[in-house]
Design an enzyme around this catalytic site. Structure first.
Site, mmCIF file in Angstrom:
data_model
loop_
_atom_site.group_PDB
_atom_site.id
_atom_site.type_symbol
_atom_site.label_atom_id
_atom_site.label_comp_id
_atom_site.label_asym_id
_atom_site.label_seq_id
_atom_site.Cartn_x
_atom_site.Cartn_y
_atom_site.Cartn_z
ATOM 1 N N SER A 116 -13.259 -3.846 -0.253
ATOM 2 C CA SER A 116 -13.991 -2.837 -1.101
ATOM 3 C C SER A 116 -15.413 -3.280 -0.800
ATOM 4 C CB SER A 116 -13.751 -3.073 -2.462
ATOM 5 O OG SER A 116 -14.312 -2.106 -3.406
ATOM 6 N N PRO A 117 -15.914 -3.316 0.402
ATOM 7 C CA PRO A 117 -16.931 -3.311 0.923
ATOM 8 C C PRO A 117 -18.333 -2.699 0.426
ATOM 9 C CG PRO A 117 -15.899 -2.676 2.737
ATOM 10 C CD PRO A 117 -14.940 -2.659 1.814
ATOM 11 N N LEU A 118 -17.917 -1.436 -0.022
ATOM 12 C CA LEU A 118 -18.925 -0.637 -0.619
ATOM 13 C C LEU A 118 -19.141 -0.279 -1.892
ATOM 14 C CD1 LEU A 118 -18.065 2.594 2.057
ATOM 15 C CD2 LEU A 118 -19.842 0.714 2.283
ATOM 16 N N GLY A 119 -18.618 -1.373 -2.731
ATOM 17 C CA GLY A 119 -18.957 -1.380 -4.187
ATOM 18 C C GLY A 119 -20.264 -1.398 -4.444
ATOM 19 N N HIS B 156 -1.286 -11.872 0.340
ATOM 20 C CA HIS B 156 -2.164 -11.051 -0.390
ATOM 21 C C HIS B 156 -2.970 -11.394 -1.534
ATOM 22 C CE1 HIS B 156 -2.430 -6.270 -0.685
ATOM 23 N NE2 HIS B 156 -3.340 -6.870 -1.279
ATOM 24 N N TYR C 57 0.868 -1.160 -0.007
ATOM 25 C CA TYR C 57 -0.006 0.073 0.062
ATOM 26 C C TYR C 57 0.769 1.489 -0.048
ATOM 27 C CZ TYR C 57 -4.012 -3.024 0.714
ATOM 28 O OH TYR C 57 -5.108 -3.957 1.012
#
Length: 294
Positions: A208-211, A128, A53
């Site tokens: 990316s849970p808010l996709g 990863h 990151y």
């Protein structure tokens, strides 16, 4: 804050995805550290990072070092914070992502991550992404060696299939404590992996849970932010953000789910953390499921 468990460790039901604090379009350090502190103030005790990151090629570990500085500068107790980091991906500086999951690389990367985080042992170390050039058992075997050496306390895997989860569980046993795959209102390809994680007693950390509600920071723009979905309609009725509804929906999916939404502003993670205060009723869940299944 409400809490869930990763193996025998209790963590907040909502974590902080720290990637946006270090990649392209990242905030300055003052705001980045303020974002981490806002997460801690909101009761967040799980922070998700990775050695990859970062933005430029010569700054590997940027996010890990940032998290370490933020924790060191926090005025309160951070002894219950679990920092989960990952190894096996790289960023050459041109915006692309590489994969290197040889045992030698993973062991070296884990040791370097521990130094950057300033810890004797990493609380949770996650592979990863599977490397198509390396047998999966060899990559997971490196995690087993890191566990046995005491370099890491627990292991996780990310971007995996059910077959890879089962094989990793055979190799790691109770040392495998988490699976981190993409999962959101817009992307539900990992339904089987979520179900298997729950069966095995392994935490499932959606990235990316808010996709479908917001853009993904990792795999490039996913189009404009959605408007007018059932999530937005229920949010308006509840007087909360659509992001909170999405996170509350994820929490309702399974007790194994611990979302790690990204944030680059204090207000964003403060809002996300409040999702634990929401309990969607049966009618709302049916409405959301009908929309998602349709």
């Amino acid at each position: 804050m409400q809490y869930r468990t990763i193996a025998h460790t209790t963590v907040s039901a909502i974590g902080l995805g720290a990637m946006p604090l270090s990649i392209e379009h990242r905030p300055d350090e003052t705001r980045a550290i303020a974002t981490v502190h806002a997460a801690l103030d909101a009761g967040v005790t799980l922070i998700d990072t990775a050695d990859s990151y970062h933005w430029h090629a010569d700054e590997a570990g940027h996010n890990e070092m940032l998290i370490a500085r933020a924790l060191a500068r926090y005025g309160g107790d951070t002894s219950n914070v679990l920092v989960a980091t990952k190894g096996g991906r790289g960023r050459p500086g041109d915006g692309s992502w590489t994969v290197t999951a040889t045992p030698a690389h993973l062991k070296q990367a884990a040791e370097a991550s521990a130094k950057r985080l300033g810890v004797d042992a990493i609380g949770l170390y996650q592979l990863h992404k599977p490397d198509p050039t390396v047998p999966w058992a060899e990559s997971v075997g490196a995690l087993r060696e890191l566990l046995d050496a005491g370099t890491i306390r627990a292991a996780g895997i990310s971007n995996v299939t059910t077959a890879q989860i089962r094989q990793a569980h055979q190799i790691l046993g109770d040392g495998l404590v988490s699976v981190q795959n993409q999962y959101s209102p817009a992307v539900r390809d990992s339904e089987l992996e979520l179900q298997l994680s729950e069966q095995l007693g392994v935490a499932f950390l959606p990235w990316s849970p808010l996709g479908g509600i917001s853009r993904s920071s990792l795999d490039g723009p996913s189009g404009p932010t959605s408007i007018g979905t059932a999530f937005h309609r229920i949010a308006a009725e509840r007087g909360v953000s659509p992001q909170q509804i999405a996170l509350a929906w994820l929490l309702a999916c399974s007790p194994a789910v611990i979302p790690v939404p990204g944030a680059s502003r204090p207000a964003s993670i403060t809002d996300s953390a409040r999702a634990v205060e929401l309990t969607l009723n049966t009618q709302e869940l049916v409405e959301l499921e009908d929309v998602l299944s349709g």
